[in-house]
Motif scaffolding. Structure first.
Motif, PDB file in Angstrom:
ATOM      1  N   ASP A   6       0.879  -1.404  -0.066  1.00 20.25           N
ATOM      2  CA  ASP A   6      -0.011  -0.136  -0.018  1.00 20.25           C
ATOM      3  C   ASP A   6       0.770   1.204  -0.098  1.00 20.25           C
ATOM      4  OD1 ASP A   6      -2.084  -1.408   0.231  1.00 20.25           O
ATOM      5  OD2 ASP A   6      -2.376  -1.688   2.353  1.00 20.25           O
ATOM      6  N   ILE A   7       1.844   1.268   0.781  1.00 23.32           N
ATOM      7  CA  ILE A   7       2.918   2.414   0.907  1.00 23.32           C
ATOM      8  C   ILE A   7       3.510   2.768  -0.384  1.00 23.32           C
ATOM      9  CG2 ILE A   7       4.707   3.129   2.229  1.00 23.32           C
ATOM     10  CD1 ILE A   7       4.011   1.767   4.603  1.00 23.32           C
ATOM     11  N   ASN A   8       3.942   1.700  -1.253  1.00 21.99           N
ATOM     12  CA  ASN A   8       4.602   1.799  -2.453  1.00 21.99           C
ATOM     13  C   ASN A   8       3.639   2.459  -3.496  1.00 21.99           C
ATOM     14  OD1 ASN A   8       7.045   0.887  -1.730  1.00 21.99           O
ATOM     15  ND2 ASN A   8       6.703  -1.409  -2.263  1.00 21.99           N
ATOM     16  N   VAL A   9       2.529   2.093  -3.321  1.00 22.69           N
ATOM     17  CA  VAL A   9       1.332   2.384  -4.033  1.00 22.69           C
ATOM     18  C   VAL A   9       1.307   4.036  -4.100  1.00 22.69           C
ATOM     19  CG1 VAL A   9      -0.948   2.441  -4.711  1.00 22.69           C
ATOM     20  CG2 VAL A   9       0.220   0.276  -4.657  1.00 22.69           C
ATOM     21  N   ARG A  10       1.122   4.443  -2.701  1.00 25.09           N
ATOM     22  CA  ARG A  10       1.225   5.702  -2.437  1.00 25.09           C
ATOM     23  C   ARG A  10       2.296   6.635  -2.787  1.00 25.09           C
ATOM     24  NH1 ARG A  10      -3.313   8.399  -1.794  1.00 25.09           N
ATOM     25  NH2 ARG A  10      -2.549   9.505  -0.085  1.00 25.09           N
ATOM     26  N   ARG A  11       3.581   5.879  -2.732  1.00 25.47           N
ATOM     27  CA  ARG A  11       4.761   6.742  -2.968  1.00 25.47           C
ATOM     28  C   ARG A  11       5.063   7.013  -4.420  1.00 25.47           C
ATOM     29  NH1 ARG A  11       8.936   3.672   1.214  1.00 25.47           N
ATOM     30  NH2 ARG A  11       8.382   5.116   2.960  1.00 25.47           N
ATOM     31  N   LYS A  12       4.600   5.978  -5.191  1.00 27.25           N
ATOM     32  CA  LYS A  12       5.120   6.029  -6.815  1.00 27.25           C
ATOM     33  C   LYS A  12       4.530   7.250  -7.418  1.00 27.25           C
ATOM     34  CE  LYS A  12       5.608   0.805  -7.582  1.00 27.25           C
ATOM     35  NZ  LYS A  12       4.913  -0.238  -8.166  1.00 27.25           N
ATOM     36  N   PRO A  13       3.343   7.762  -7.308  1.00 25.12           N
ATOM     37  CA  PRO A  13       2.708   9.068  -7.841  1.00 25.12           C
ATOM     38  C   PRO A  13       3.600  10.343  -7.009  1.00 25.12           C
ATOM     39  CG  PRO A  13       1.163   7.792  -7.151  1.00 25.12           C
ATOM     40  CD  PRO A  13       2.178   7.208  -6.684  1.00 25.12           C
ATOM     41  N   ALA A  14       3.801  10.204  -6.065  1.00 20.81           N
ATOM     42  CA  ALA A  14       4.676  11.380  -5.319  1.00 20.81           C
ATOM     43  C   ALA A  14       6.300  11.470  -5.880  1.00 20.81           C
ATOM     44  CB  ALA A  14       4.827  10.961  -3.937  1.00 20.81           C
ATOM     45  N   VAL A  15       6.713  10.012  -6.186  1.00 22.19           N
ATOM     46  CA  VAL A  15       8.179  10.274  -6.598  1.00 22.19           C
ATOM     47  C   VAL A  15       8.140  10.862  -8.133  1.00 22.19           C
ATOM     48  CG1 VAL A  15      10.049   8.661  -7.483  1.00 22.19           C
ATOM     49  CG2 VAL A  15       8.905   8.334  -4.961  1.00 22.19           C
ATOM     50  N   ALA A  16       7.141  10.175  -8.900  1.00 21.47           N
ATOM     51  CA  ALA A  16       6.994  10.825 -10.260  1.00 21.47           C
ATOM     52  C   ALA A  16       6.815  12.216 -10.422  1.00 21.47           C
ATOM     53  CB  ALA A  16       5.701  10.027 -11.021  1.00 21.47           C
ATOM     54  N   ALA A  17       5.851  12.708  -9.568  1.00 20.26           N
ATOM     55  CA  ALA A  17       5.561  14.063  -9.427  1.00 20.26           C
ATOM     56  C   ALA A  17       6.854  15.129  -8.831  1.00 20.26           C
ATOM     57  CB  ALA A  17       4.354  14.385  -8.933  1.00 20.26           C
ATOM     58  N   THR A  18       7.368  14.585  -7.877  1.00 23.97           N
ATOM     59  CA  THR A  18       8.172  15.483  -7.274  1.00 23.97           C
ATOM     60  C   THR A  18       9.615  14.832  -6.747  1.00 23.97           C
ATOM     61  OG1 THR A  18       7.352  14.977  -5.184  1.00 23.97           O
ATOM     62  CG2 THR A  18       6.487  16.789  -6.316  1.00 23.97           C
ATOM     63  N   GLY A  19       9.843  13.713  -7.317  1.00 26.16           N
ATOM     64  CA  GLY A  19      11.252  12.988  -6.771  1.00 26.16           C
ATOM     65  C   GLY A  19      12.401  13.527  -7.527  1.00 26.16           C
ATOM     66  N   GLY A  20      13.413  12.812  -7.499  1.00 26.13           N
ATOM     67  CA  GLY A  20      14.926  13.136  -7.929  1.00 26.13           C
ATOM     68  C   GLY A  20      15.037  13.492  -9.221  1.00 26.13           C
ATOM     69  N   ALA A  21      14.083  12.796 -10.465  1.00 25.92           N
ATOM     70  CA  ALA A  21      14.253  12.993 -11.706  1.00 25.92           C
ATOM     71  C   ALA A  21      13.488  14.204 -12.090  1.00 25.92           C
ATOM     72  CB  ALA A  21      13.646  11.659 -12.083  1.00 25.92           C
ATOM     73  N   THR A  22      12.969  15.037 -11.370  1.00 32.34           N
ATOM     74  CA  THR A  22      12.165  16.144 -11.826  1.00 32.34           C
ATOM     75  C   THR A  22      12.646  17.607 -10.773  1.00 32.34           C
ATOM     76  OG1 THR A  22      10.036  17.512 -11.952  1.00 32.34           O
ATOM     77  CG2 THR A  22      10.227  15.549  -9.980  1.00 32.34           C
ATOM     78  N   SER A  23      12.691  18.746 -11.454  1.00 26.94           N
ATOM     79  CA  SER A  23      12.963  19.657 -10.770  1.00 26.94           C
ATOM     80  C   SER A  23      11.815  20.458  -9.851  1.00 26.94           C
ATOM     81  CB  SER A  23      13.257  20.849 -11.489  1.00 26.94           C
ATOM     82  OG  SER A  23      12.259  21.103 -12.350  1.00 26.94           O
ATOM     83  N   THR A  24      10.523  19.619  -9.845  1.00 28.53           N
ATOM     84  CA  THR A  24       9.309  20.054  -9.153  1.00 28.53           C
ATOM     85  C   THR A  24       9.499  19.702  -7.827  1.00 28.53           C
ATOM     86  OG1 THR A  24       8.007  19.847 -11.144  1.00 28.53           O
ATOM     87  CG2 THR A  24       6.940  19.919  -8.806  1.00 28.53           C
ATOM     88  N   VAL A  25       9.463  20.412  -6.703  1.00 30.70           N
ATOM     89  CA  VAL A  25       9.630  19.984  -5.264  1.00 30.70           C
ATOM     90  C   VAL A  25       8.209  19.812  -4.567  1.00 30.70           C
ATOM     91  CG1 VAL A  25       9.700  22.363  -4.242  1.00 30.70           C
ATOM     92  CG2 VAL A  25      10.860  20.709  -3.186  1.00 30.70           C
ATOM     93  N   LEU A  26       7.242  20.681  -5.034  1.00 32.23           N
ATOM     94  CA  LEU A  26       5.836  20.666  -4.536  1.00 32.23           C
ATOM     95  C   LEU A  26       4.743  20.456  -5.574  1.00 32.23           C
ATOM     96  CD1 LEU A  26       3.752  20.872  -1.978  1.00 32.23           C
ATOM     97  CD2 LEU A  26       3.776  23.385  -2.643  1.00 32.23           C
ATOM     98  N   ALA A  27       4.015  19.608  -5.407  1.00 32.71           N
ATOM     99  CA  ALA A  27       2.907  19.495  -6.392  1.00 32.71           C
ATOM    100  C   ALA A  27       1.495  19.125  -5.868  1.00 32.71           C
ATOM    101  CB  ALA A  27       3.160  18.564  -7.449  1.00 32.71           C
ATOM    102  N   THR A  28       0.375  19.612  -6.214  1.00 33.53           N
ATOM    103  CA  THR A  28      -0.816  19.178  -5.810  1.00 33.53           C
ATOM    104  C   THR A  28      -1.657  18.442  -7.205  1.00 33.53           C
ATOM    105  OG1 THR A  28      -2.142  21.062  -6.174  1.00 33.53           O
ATOM    106  CG2 THR A  28      -0.941  21.028  -4.130  1.00 33.53           C
ATOM    107  N   LYS A  29      -2.257  17.636  -6.896  1.00 31.83           N
ATOM    108  CA  LYS A  29      -3.035  17.117  -8.198  1.00 31.83           C
ATOM    109  C   LYS A  29      -4.619  17.007  -7.843  1.00 31.83           C
ATOM    110  CE  LYS A  29       0.782  16.015 -10.164  1.00 31.83           C
ATOM    111  NZ  LYS A  29       1.084  16.622 -11.370  1.00 31.83           N
TER     112      LYS A  29
END
Length: 257
Positions: A6-29
């Motif tokens: 469950d935790i991994n499912v919750r983390r994946k969108p957060a990493v995609a939106a604001t993880g190390g591969a992006t310059s975005t630090v904060l995002a709301t969806k």
């Protein structure tokens, strides 16, 4: 109880939106907040890039404070998600969000009136393992409060209390600083002091999201401006484009289009 899956499912969108591969630090969806029949924040997709100063403006009742309270965890969203630095904040407690790298300075000063300036700065440092002596010296110097380090906070002017509270947030070395109308009720000189402090912290790499009404102040500090109206993002862009937009002037600056 949440499982690791469950935790991994919750983390994946957060990493995609604001993880190390992006310059975005904060995002709301699709962030939404309903109060009975009133929708204060309506499906907001919003992001802040690392290293920028983003100003959030809009007329009274536009949803600015509600959006900030959703990000800080003071309010829970009716729908949508909040991601910060690769972490899903949506269901996280307010105090835990601070540990992810977010600091907040609210509109009214929240300092400990009966403590000295230095003692106020020591309070947030109890949450960290930072070098207290070095951080205190740097923060007192940066906020121009070194000469008043032993004075009770109750003796400070309004502007000095605002600088002290910003200093308290700075001691945590945050990735993102949230400021809610930081120059409300200040004189022209005090406003200039706060602008200089924010620009100095920004030059050292700090990212800011600032809710503000004072357009002169916004001009001094902003990299990019987001206009909120009726709970939705109305416009985004550099301050020059925002001020030149006839629809923005109509809804926010009170001018006829």
């Amino acid at each position: 109880m949440s499982t690791p899956q469950d935790i991994n499912v919750r983390r994946k969108p957060a990493v995609a939106a604001t993880g190390g591969a992006t310059s975005t630090v904060l995002a709301t969806k699709q962030l939404t907040k309903n109060f009975g029949g009133l929708t204060a924040v309506d499906g907001v997709d919003f992001s802040v890039e690392e290293g920028e100063i983003r100003c959030l403006i809009g007329p009274n009742g536009a949803g600015k404070s509600t959006l900030l309270e959703l990000i800080t965890g003071q309010l829970s969203p009716s729908e949508g998600d909040i991601y910060f630095d690769g972490t899903d904040l949506t269901e996280m407690d307010t105090h835990d969000r601070i540990d992810t790298g977010i600091s907040v300075k609210f509109q009214s000063p929240h300092v400990y009136e009966n403590l000295s300036v230095e003692e106020n700065l020591r309070v947030p440092l109890q949450r960290t393992d930072r070098d207290t002596g070095r951080v205190l010296a740097e923060t007192l110097d940066r906020t121009a409060l070194a000469a008043k380090r032993e004075e009770p906070a109750s003796d400070l002017s309004h502007g000095e209390k605002q600088r002290l509270e910003i200093g308290m947030a700075v001691t945590l070395d945050p990735t993102l600083m949230l400021l809610d109308e930081p120059v409300a009720g200040m004189s022209v000189d005090e406003t200039a002091d706060i602008a200089s402090l924010i620009r100095s912290l920004h030059d050292d790499g700090m990212t800011f999201l600032v809710v503000e009404h004072d357009m002169d102040f916004v001009r001094r500090i902003s990299d990019r401006v987001t206009v909120l109206n009726q709970g939705e993002i109305f416009r985004e862009g550099p301050i020059e484009e925002i001020e030149a937009d006839e629809d923005v002037r109509r809804i926010y600056l009170g001018e006829n289009a």
